[in-house]
Design a protein around this motif. Structure first.
Motif, short mmCIF file in Angstrom:
data_model
loop_
_atom_site.label_atom_id
_atom_site.label_comp_id
_atom_site.label_asym_id
_atom_site.label_seq_id
_atom_site.Cartn_x
_atom_site.Cartn_y
_atom_site.Cartn_z
N PHE B 77 0.84 -1.19 0.00
CA PHE B 77 0.00 0.00 0.00
C PHE B 77 0.88 1.25 0.00
CE2 PHE B 77 -3.21 -2.62 2.51
CZ PHE B 77 -4.23 -2.55 1.57
N VAL B 78 0.42 2.29 -0.68
CA VAL B 78 1.03 3.61 -0.49
C VAL B 78 -0.08 4.56 -0.01
CG1 VAL B 78 2.29 5.54 -1.52
CG2 VAL B 78 2.75 3.20 -2.27
N PHE B 79 0.20 5.26 1.08
CA PHE B 79 -0.79 6.16 1.69
C PHE B 79 -0.50 7.59 1.25
CE2 PHE B 79 -0.83 2.37 4.19
CZ PHE B 79 -2.18 2.15 4.38
N VAL B 80 -1.53 8.19 0.70
CA VAL B 80 -1.38 9.49 0.05
C VAL B 80 -2.27 10.51 0.74
CG1 VAL B 80 -1.69 10.69 -2.16
CG2 VAL B 80 -0.92 8.30 -2.14
N MET B 81 -1.67 11.61 1.17
CA MET B 81 -2.50 12.74 1.59
C MET B 81 -3.17 13.28 0.34
SD MET B 81 -1.34 16.19 3.56
CE MET B 81 0.21 16.41 2.68
N ASP B 82 -4.46 13.52 0.38
CA ASP B 82 -5.16 13.78 -0.88
C ASP B 82 -6.22 14.88 -0.76
OD1 ASP B 82 -6.42 13.75 -3.29
OD2 ASP B 82 -6.68 11.58 -3.38
N TYR B 83 -5.92 16.02 -1.37
CA TYR B 83 -6.91 17.10 -1.52
C TYR B 83 -7.31 17.28 -2.99
CZ TYR B 83 -6.13 18.72 3.31
OH TYR B 83 -6.05 18.82 4.68
N TYR B 84 -7.02 16.28 -3.81
CA TYR B 84 -7.36 16.40 -5.23
C TYR B 84 -8.87 16.48 -5.42
CZ TYR B 84 -7.29 15.23 -10.27
OH TYR B 84 -7.45 15.24 -11.64
N ARG B 85 -9.59 15.59 -4.74
CA ARG B 85 -11.06 15.60 -4.89
C ARG B 85 -11.66 16.89 -4.31
NH1 ARG B 85 -10.30 11.74 -0.55
NH2 ARG B 85 -9.75 10.20 -2.11
N HIS B 86 -11.01 17.43 -3.26
CA HIS B 86 -11.49 18.69 -2.71
C HIS B 86 -11.24 19.82 -3.72
CE1 HIS B 86 -10.47 15.90 0.52
NE2 HIS B 86 -11.43 16.44 1.23
N SER B 87 -10.14 19.70 -4.45
CA SER B 87 -9.85 20.74 -5.46
C SER B 87 -10.84 20.66 -6.62
CB SER B 87 -8.40 20.64 -5.94
OG SER B 87 -8.24 19.57 -6.86
N ILE B 88 -11.35 19.47 -6.89
CA ILE B 88 -12.40 19.33 -7.93
C ILE B 88 -13.69 20.00 -7.44
CG2 ILE B 88 -13.87 17.68 -9.17
CD1 ILE B 88 -11.48 15.77 -9.25
N ILE B 89 -14.03 19.74 -6.19
CA ILE B 89 -15.21 20.41 -5.60
C ILE B 89 -15.02 21.93 -5.64
CG2 ILE B 89 -16.51 20.76 -3.44
CD1 ILE B 89 -15.97 17.81 -2.78
N ASN B 90 -13.82 22.35 -5.37
CA ASN B 90 -13.50 23.77 -5.39
C ASN B 90 -13.72 24.39 -6.78
OD1 ASN B 90 -12.55 26.17 -4.19
ND2 ASN B 90 -10.47 25.81 -4.93
N GLU B 91 -13.27 23.68 -7.80
CA GLU B 91 -13.47 24.14 -9.18
C GLU B 91 -14.96 24.29 -9.48
OE1 GLU B 91 -11.62 21.57 -12.08
OE2 GLU B 91 -9.65 21.84 -11.18
N GLU B 92 -15.72 23.27 -9.08
CA GLU B 92 -17.15 23.26 -9.38
C GLU B 92 -17.89 24.37 -8.63
OE1 GLU B 92 -19.18 19.83 -10.51
OE2 GLU B 92 -17.55 20.27 -11.90
#
Lengths: 251, 251
Positions: B77-92
């Protein structure tokens, strides 16, 4: 091959109302011991745990957090990233370790180590029949927490945890999490924004239905709503300054 | 009131040699599910998990880590801090959420959330009979890991975890941890350096004896020795730059 832990963790939900029953000293020792058994990065053990029982200190921390369960619980832990003892070794050995604990790498190591300890404590406490809630809200006023807990340089209060016997009327349904397909990536991260948007739409529906069912229709917000409201509210913008003051992330 | 988790976690030690037996897809799903059940700061769920099976990707990551068990394991497993989906919400939603995920607070939240998930997975895996080892060594070359795993902006690979059925000759004794009195503070942090020095001296003795017993006297270093050697070696000094590049800790 046991499924005990899987079944236990799947039931997890934060508990915010506790009976007055205090947790015994023996259980506190067991919890800390289980916490300390977690993996630690390069054996550095960059954490300390403050166990708070003093009613005045609890009141002070409640003012920081704004949450009544900071006072009303069976026990209160504060988890501290801690390079103080490493700084003592540094003084003794004159070995220029400053860079290590002042670097962003040092911040990651310290935060990760302390969190591993905390989550072991959470799982052990829940297995013992207690409920727990994390208190990120202690970061509302880092200076106050430092002062109240007498935290020295090279330490930083990351979060608290209130625990205790759950009140009988405590409502125990876990909140729906992001779907597996959305958080899990096979081999390489799937950056497809269209797919992510579709997945978020479905999840938004799930979350909205969850709130509606629990509040007789009074609440119905989606996850995306919550996220955009919360994250546009600019939380705790002094954190870098507070970290710097405590001797972190200088390099 | 169960002591199952306490007893399980107390036995924890990192496992670095695994049988070739792969972990079933069903178990992987259960592990991720248990991970996702952990508490999450303000429901933000700021993480993703990459499950790596592709032999080429494993080889690439082994080069970064330098550890053979990055390839030789039941699963990775690799554990990733992830705000990518939040950035998509931000765009929308056009709601100016950038500050939230670019702040030091955002870094703490993301690191803590991902680590809670990981430690749930570790405990569940050990309960199922697997062994685990964390891989902070993936931070040796963040750029390479980002490229190999196709990680987008607003994400950051924090650490990996190799897991699998332990080899039969795998040696299983937990390393001695800092004594309870040293990591636990009642109500307020005890900053007394003289007391800390005394406690460290005793602990140094314990660690030295532990190594002597395990290596027939070949190793005998103290904890303080290890800490000063390791921390004066200036590890991963590019971390702040790497975090900045990925869109973190800008404010």
């Amino acid at each position: 091959m046991s499924e005990h832990v899987y079944n236990l963790l799947k039931k997890h939900h934060s508990v915010r109302s506790f009976k007055k029953e205090p947790i015994s000293e023996e259980h506190i020792k067991q919890l800390v011991e289980a916490g300390q058994s977690a993996s630690t990065s390069s054996y550095l053990q960059t954490y300390s745990i403050v166990g708070v029982q003093d009613p005045e200190i609890k009141e002070d921390l409640k003012e920081v957090s704004g949450q009544p369960y900071v006072v009303e619980n069976g026990y209160l832990f504060v988890f501290v990233m801690d390079y103080y003892r490493h700084s003592i070794i540094n003084e003794e050995s004159k070995s220029n370790m400053e860079t290590s604990f002042e670097s962003a790498e040092g911040l990651l190591v310290g935060t990760i180590d302390a969190t591993l300890v905390a989550q072991n404590i959470a799982a052990t406490a829940e297995d013992m029949g207690y409920g727990i809630v994390y208190l990120g809200s202690l970061r509302n006023d880092i200076e106050r927490v430092r002062e109240v807990l007498n935290l020295p340089e090279h330490t930083f209060p990351l979060f608290g945890m209130a625990l205790g016997v759950p009140e009988d009327d405590e409502d125990g349904s876990p909140k729906p999490r992001l779907p597996f397909e959305h958080v899990f990536h096979q081999d390489r991260y799937n950056t497809d924004k269209e797919q992510q948007r579709e997945a978020l739409k479905l999840y938004d529906q799930t979350v909205s239905e969850y709130y509606q069912a629990r509040t007789n229709g009074e609440r119905s917000e989606t996850w995306s709503n919550q996220i955009s409201n919360f994250m546009s509210s600019k939380q705790r913008l002094d954190m870098l300054e507070q970290l710097n003051k405590a001797g972190f992330i200088k390099k």
